[in-house]
Design a protein around this motif. Structure first.
Motif, PDB file in Angstrom:
ATOM      1  N   GLU A 354      -1.796  -0.917  -5.261  1.00 22.37           N
ATOM      2  CA  GLU A 354      -3.257  -0.886  -5.198  1.00 22.37           C
ATOM      3  C   GLU A 354      -3.787  -2.017  -4.323  1.00 22.37           C
ATOM      4  OE1 GLU A 354      -6.514  -0.245  -8.530  1.00 22.37           O
ATOM      5  OE2 GLU A 354      -5.987  -2.386  -8.437  1.00 22.37           O
ATOM      6  N   ILE A 355      -3.197  -3.194  -4.483  1.00 27.47           N
ATOM      7  CA  ILE A 355      -3.645  -4.360  -3.729  1.00 27.47           C
ATOM      8  C   ILE A 355      -3.327  -4.214  -2.249  1.00 27.47           C
ATOM      9  CG2 ILE A 355      -3.234  -6.824  -3.384  1.00 27.47           C
ATOM     10  CD1 ILE A 355      -2.742  -6.982  -6.456  1.00 27.47           C
ATOM     11  N   VAL A 356      -2.100  -3.828  -1.923  1.00 23.18           N
ATOM     12  CA  VAL A 356      -1.677  -3.699  -0.525  1.00 23.18           C
ATOM     13  C   VAL A 356      -2.521  -2.650   0.188  1.00 23.18           C
ATOM     14  CG1 VAL A 356       0.216  -2.960   0.970  1.00 23.18           C
ATOM     15  CG2 VAL A 356       0.671  -4.510  -0.935  1.00 23.18           C
ATOM     16  N   THR A 357      -2.752  -1.521  -0.468  1.00 22.08           N
ATOM     17  CA  THR A 357      -3.553  -0.456   0.142  1.00 22.08           C
ATOM     18  C   THR A 357      -4.979  -0.916   0.403  1.00 22.08           C
ATOM     19  OG1 THR A 357      -2.241   1.242  -0.979  1.00 22.08           O
ATOM     20  CG2 THR A 357      -4.410   1.891  -0.162  1.00 22.08           C
ATOM     21  N   ALA A 358      -5.566  -1.617  -0.558  1.00 26.37           N
ATOM     22  CA  ALA A 358      -6.950  -2.074  -0.409  1.00 26.37           C
ATOM     23  C   ALA A 358      -7.066  -3.142   0.669  1.00 26.37           C
ATOM     24  CB  ALA A 358      -7.470  -2.613  -1.742  1.00 26.37           C
ATOM     25  N   ARG A 359      -6.088  -4.010   0.752  1.00 23.63           N
ATOM     26  CA  ARG A 359      -6.164  -5.115   1.714  1.00 23.63           C
ATOM     27  C   ARG A 359      -5.952  -4.646   3.140  1.00 23.63           C
ATOM     28  NH1 ARG A 359      -2.704 -10.209   0.741  1.00 23.63           N
ATOM     29  NH2 ARG A 359      -3.957 -10.826   2.521  1.00 23.63           N
ATOM     30  N   ASP A 360      -4.975  -3.775   3.329  1.00 21.63           N
ATOM     31  CA  ASP A 360      -4.684  -3.255   4.664  1.00 21.63           C
ATOM     32  C   ASP A 360      -4.566  -4.390   5.687  1.00 21.63           C
ATOM     33  OD1 ASP A 360      -4.139  -1.296   6.544  1.00 21.63           O
ATOM     34  OD2 ASP A 360      -6.264  -0.974   7.029  1.00 21.63           O
ATOM     35  N   GLY A 361      -3.879  -5.479   5.277  1.00 17.22           N
ATOM     36  CA  GLY A 361      -3.617  -6.588   6.182  1.00 17.22           C
ATOM     37  C   GLY A 361      -4.758  -7.572   6.361  1.00 17.22           C
ATOM     38  N   ARG A 362      -5.794  -7.496   5.538  1.00 17.94           N
ATOM     39  CA  ARG A 362      -6.938  -8.410   5.681  1.00 17.94           C
ATOM     40  C   ARG A 362      -7.336  -8.941   4.312  1.00 17.94           C
ATOM     41  NH1 ARG A 362     -11.400  -5.766   3.830  1.00 17.94           N
ATOM     42  NH2 ARG A 362     -11.076  -3.536   3.467  1.00 17.94           N
ATOM     43  N   ASP A 363      -8.202  -9.953   4.320  1.00 18.96           N
ATOM     44  CA  ASP A 363      -8.740 -10.482   3.071  1.00 18.96           C
ATOM     45  C   ASP A 363      -9.847  -9.562   2.564  1.00 18.96           C
ATOM     46  OD1 ASP A 363      -7.077 -12.632   3.238  1.00 18.96           O
ATOM     47  OD2 ASP A 363      -8.581 -13.993   4.082  1.00 18.96           O
ATOM     48  N   LEU A 364      -9.908  -9.377   1.270  1.00 17.67           N
ATOM     49  CA  LEU A 364     -10.942  -8.556   0.661  1.00 17.67           C
ATOM     50  C   LEU A 364     -12.222  -9.362   0.454  1.00 17.67           C
ATOM     51  CD1 LEU A 364      -8.882  -6.710  -2.105  1.00 17.67           C
ATOM     52  CD2 LEU A 364      -9.458  -5.886   0.184  1.00 17.67           C
TER      53      LEU A 364
END
Length: 560
Positions: A354-364
């Protein structure tokens, strides 16, 4: 030396005499004696040794599950005391009649000795005055500003742990790292000050002192009940000399911890005061650029009316309170979540994805972070089933009648629709009892099931109107002494996991979610060889095996 010993003996005798008078007044109350509860284990200590035992989880489970929403226990000299988690009674205790159910005098005086004149050391109008100045500091807007600061700190933590496990999986003292990270998050976001660069695994004097504080206070519970009398004798200088001569290891350890905390707070306060006096340019050169919690508080205090303004001693007291409360609750809650995830690799992987998908390489952003459903569910469920501070005590300042949601059956077989409670009765707020009440949460209330938060809560929970400030839970209490910084703690917690939580509720919740958002994409956490043991205290803490030192090892490996 002889005069000091004689003075100490006099204080002790006066304290015992006062307790005996209270005992004689309270033991004969027929209504309290009629409430079901466990048998007394000792004339002197009643059930206190069972309830305050750091390994007393079975007794706490017994209290919360086997009697009902109001339980009579026995305190010092078998004086009756109550453990309460009836929703209507809780509403009376923490909201409607909160100024009847106050903190114990010994609790307030001990906090004054340990933390100075902060929120944890005040009552009544004085407490309301401090909250009036502090409440605006913990706004959502300010939490948004602090999130990038948290990301920078936790990225330092990620790099430090990565260095430690670069040669392969290692058992890492996660409690130590969470404590150091929480201290730095509170330092930079709360105080505009850096305590720890988080560059290597090394001891930190302030962090070590803070981790030791609650175990030491818990061990000194009985002697500290005389603190109101000790505080009233002579000058502060005289009392310090008496304290220095006390040949008691735990007392001297507490003194050293308090000195360490106070020295750190005074150093930060003096630097911030000098910067504010020098003008905006000097303030902007500090770590928080004048936007940290204490800078805002000090500016607001300067602009406040004479009646609302806090003294310098009170401001330093807010700093020591902030440092301890946010650091200890957040670090131990983070450690608890990582421990749970190490035992449940499937849940750990689900949360990671869930975290990796939401972040997509950037800060949330703040809003994105707060909208991760499974991360939120993991935090809420852990804080429900395993509240970091399960022992919360109040004491009645006058006679009062406690209302009940539903009648309870007394020992005499008759129904009790309300309970008359005399002045000076000790009442434990049933944090764990309320959070795990099967009548509200269902038969699976004692199970850790984050999925329960992904759908509407049971109607019984909603209808009960639990007076807590967080998700129908009593974890952070409610009313005028509710945790004021929960969003800070949640943000701290989430950042640890996404980026590869006694008044600080906004602070604590935000920190939890923020910290948790960093470490899961970067590391895998597994159970260690030695068992992890959680100990009951003012803030629960872990130890390893048969050890007594606060510590929690997990097997940590880096992820590609």
């Amino acid at each position: 030396m002889a005069s000091s010993v004689g003075l100490f003996s006099t204080v002790l005798i006066c304290g015992i005499a006062w307790l005996l008078l209270r005992f004689l007044r309270g033991t004969g109350n027929a209504a309290l004696q009629n409430i079901p509860g466990p048998p007394s284990q000792s004339f002197w200590a009643g059930n206190l040794l069972q309830f305050m035992d750091k390994k007393g989880w079975a007794f706490h489970r017994h209290i919360t599950q086997d009697y009902g929403p109001v339980v009579k226990m026995n305190g010092f000299l078998n004086r009756p005391m109550l453990y309460v988690y009836d929703p209507k009674a809780l509403h009376s205790i923490v909201l409607k009649d909160q100024y009847v159910y106050e903190e114990k005098h010994s609790f307030i005086s001990t906090n004054l000795l340990v933390f100075g004149g902060g929120l944890l050391s005040t009552l009544g109008d004085h407490h309301r005055k401090q909250r009036k100045l502090l409440n605006p500091v913990f706004s959502v807007g300010h939490m948004r500003y602090m999130l990038p600061i948290f990301y920078r700190v936790v990225d330092q933590l990620r790099r430090a742990i990565a260095s430690q496990v670069s040669a392969g999986p290692q058992e890492v003292d996660v409690l130590n790292w969470m404590g150091r990270a929480a201290l730095e998050l509170v330092g930079q976001g709360g105080l505009g000050y850096s305590f720890d660069k988080l560059v290597e695994d090394q001891p930190n004097a302030l962090g070590d002192a803070l981790k030791s504080l609650m175990p030491v206070l818990f061990a000194l519970d009985i002697p500290l009940r005389t603190s109101p009398y000790f505080s009233a004798i002579g000058s502060a200088t005289f009392r310090r000399r008496v304290l220095d001569m006390m040949p008691h290891k735990q007392t001297q350890k507490l003194k050293d911890i308090v000195d360490t905390m106070w020295d750190a707070a005074c150093t930060i306060f003096d630097a911030k005061k000098s910067a504010l006096q020098a003008g905006d340019e000097a303030v902007m050169k500090q770590i928080g650029e004048g936007k940290d919690i204490m800078s805002i508080l000090m500016k607001a205090n300067m602009d406040a009316s004479e009646d609302d303004r806090l003294s310098e001693a009170e401001l330093v007291g807010q700093m020591t309170t902030l440092i301890f409360a946010a650091m200890d609750t957040t670090s131990n809650s983070l450690s608890r979540i990582l421990h749970i995830l190490s035992e449940r690799p499937d849940v750990q992987e689900k949360l990671r994805q869930e975290i990796v998908t939401a972040r997509d390489g950037r800060d949330l952003s703040y809003d994105e972070l707060m909208q991760l459903p499974f991360l939120d569910a993991v935090c809420r469920e852990t804080l429900r089933l395993l509240p970091p501070a399960p022992i919360v005590l109040r004491e009645t300042r006058k006679d009062i009648v406690m209302p009940l949601s539903e009648p309870i059956r007394g020992r005499d077989g008759k129904l009790m629709h309300e309970i008359p409670i005399p002045k000076d009765t000790q009442v434990f707020i049933g944090v764990l009892g309320s959070n795990c009440n099967k009548a509200l949460w269902g038969e699976d209330a004692l199970e850790w099931k984050p999925e329960r938060w992904l759908s509407p809560l049971p109607q019984a929970v909603t209808d009960a109107r639990i007076p807590g400030v967080y998700s129908s839970l009593m974890t952070f209490i409610g009313g005028g002494r509710a945790c004021i910084g929960f969003k800070f703690s949640e943000l701290e917690m989430s950042t640890h996991l996404v980026l590869s939580t006694f008044w600080l509720l906004p602070l604590i919740i935000v920190c939890l979610e923020a910290v948790l958002c960093t470490l899961l994409p970067a590391f895998t956490f597994e159970v260690p060889k030695e068992s992890i043991v959680w100990n009951i205290s003012g803030v629960n803490y872990p130890t390893m095996g048969s050890g007594n030192q606060p510590r929690m090892l997990l097997k940590v490996s880096g992820r590609k």
